[in-house]
Design an enzyme around this catalytic site. Structure first.
Site, PDB file in Angstrom:
ATOM      1  CB  ALA A   1      30.449  32.340   5.886  1.00 18.15           C
TER       2      ALA A   1
ATOM      3  CE1 TYR B   1      27.400  27.156  13.830  1.00 12.93           C
ATOM      4  CE2 TYR B   1      28.179  26.171  11.782  1.00 12.93           C
ATOM      5  CZ  TYR B   1      27.957  26.083  13.147  1.00 12.93           C
ATOM      6  OH  TYR B   1      28.276  24.945  13.820  1.00 12.93           O
TER       7      TYR B   1
ATOM      8  CB  THR C   1      25.657  37.236  10.698  1.00 15.59           C
ATOM      9  OG1 THR C   1      26.199  38.419  11.288  1.00 15.59           O
ATOM     10  CG2 THR C   1      24.855  37.658   9.455  1.00 15.59           C
TER      11      THR C   1
ATOM     12  CE1 TYR D   1      28.953  37.894   6.588  1.00 19.41           C
ATOM     13  CE2 TYR D   1      28.131  39.381   8.276  1.00 19.41           C
ATOM     14  CZ  TYR D   1      28.602  38.139   7.900  1.00 19.41           C
ATOM     15  OH  TYR D   1      28.694  37.136   8.847  1.00 19.41           O
TER      16      TYR D   1
ATOM     17  CD1 TRP E   1      29.478  41.334  17.127  1.00 18.75           C
ATOM     18  CD2 TRP E   1      30.386  42.220  18.970  1.00 18.75           C
ATOM     19  NE1 TRP E   1      29.031  42.628  17.219  1.00 18.75           N
ATOM     20  CE2 TRP E   1      29.567  43.197  18.338  1.00 18.75           C
ATOM     21  CE3 TRP E   1      31.037  42.541  20.148  1.00 18.75           C
ATOM     22  CZ2 TRP E   1      29.404  44.481  18.870  1.00 18.75           C
ATOM     23  CZ3 TRP E   1      30.862  43.809  20.671  1.00 18.75           C
ATOM     24  CH2 TRP E   1      30.072  44.777  20.037  1.00 18.75           C
TER      25      TRP E   1
END
Length: 305
Positions: A68, A107, A109, A133, A158
């Protein structure tokens, strides 16, 4: 099973390797080039057929995509690069997975959300990213979903570890360099140790594989460790734990400030706490606690010095 791990050199990738090796043979792929290593240029995906060629040669049973572009502020000036890594690459992996009947685990976010909710975000809540992002990660999610491949998308938040670039290491460095620190207190989220996320990944793949293509074990899931804090509160926990294990010799003075005290190119969500009820129920997972995770992470840093 044969597993392809992208982003193997990152902080999550390094924690994923030993977990995935419990499931089968793992091929690591990253930007690094060297003896015995494959090459895939994550930041230069103009020729996506290179990825197709790589996949056709390796023929993985499962793809775990930890690659990423995560530089939130830099993404504002490098949108094309962010979208290549965070959207085009996952889309390519998804299309190949759909054609070949493979599982893709990817993955995402907490930054796909705008942060104006007064409660933790569920998987059903509408997305509304505040910057490039988050937009690029959301685009990747949508390309994967649209491909109709068998997929699991883990949204997390985080992420930290004892290596790489993350808030924990930044705070420890600054605490050694400065007697006092100002830290944001109006952004709230859930710190997640990369090793815990890797362990959850292993459980999710194992239980998903043993249940075939059951629809309830596919789609988007939220996972983060089990305590919501502000960046200020997280820093307090980092410094306190670091003092206990001997990583810091003194506690810096701390001042809580609003986000406006640190103007940044990209806006951050004020609340990005994720609701993990769905993954807990579906895969029988219990989120780890912040205190124990941070203690173990920092203690290992002491032992590895």
């Amino acid at each position: 099973m044969n597993i392809l791990l992208t982003g193997a050199a990152g902080q999550l990738g390094q924690e994923l390797l030993p977990q995935l090796q419990q499931l089968g043979s793992v091929t690591q792929v990253d930007r690094a080039v060297g003896p015995g290593k494959q090459e895939i240029l994550m930041q230069d995906l103009g020729e996506l057929n290179r990825v197709e060629i790589l996949l056709n040669r390796m023929r993985p049973d499962i793809i775990v995509n930890a690659a990423a572009y995560t530089a939130v502020d830099l993404a504002e000036d490098n949108a094309e690069t962010a979208f290549r890594s965070n959207a085009e690459l996952p889309g390519c992996l998804a299309r190949w997975s759909e054609r070949n009947g493979r599982l893709l685990l990817h993955y995402s976010t907490d930054y796909v959300f705008g942060g104006d909710a007064s409660r933790p975000y569920t998987e059903q809540d509408p997305a509304g990213p505040l910057g490039v992002y988050g937009e690029s990660k959301l685009a990747g999610e949508r390309l994967i979903t649209a491909s109709k491949c068998r997929h699991i998308i883990l949204r997390t938040s985080w992420v930290y570890s004892g290596h790489g670039n993350n808030f924990v290491l930044t705070m420890l460095r600054l605490a050694r360099e400065r007697p006092s620190l100002s830290i944001v207190c109006d952004q709230r989220g859930c710190p997640t140790w990369a090793r815990n996320l890797a362990a959850v990944t292993q459980k999710v793949i194992s239980r998903s594989s043993s249940n075939g293509s059951e629809p309830g074990m596919q789609g988007i899931f939220h996972y983060c460790d089990g305590e919501a804090v502000t960046w200020f509160e997280f820093a307090q926990a980092i410094f306190s734990t670091a003092m206990q294990v001997g990583l810091l010799q003194r506690m810096p003075e701390m001042t809580a400030v609003q986000s406006s005290a640190f103007p940044q190119k990209a806006r951050r969500p004020l609340n990005s706490v994720l609701d993990t009820s769905k993954i807990c129920k579906t895969f029988r997972i219990e989120p780890a606690g912040l205190e124990q995770a941070l203690q173990t992470c920092l203690q290992e840093m002491v032992e590895n010095e």
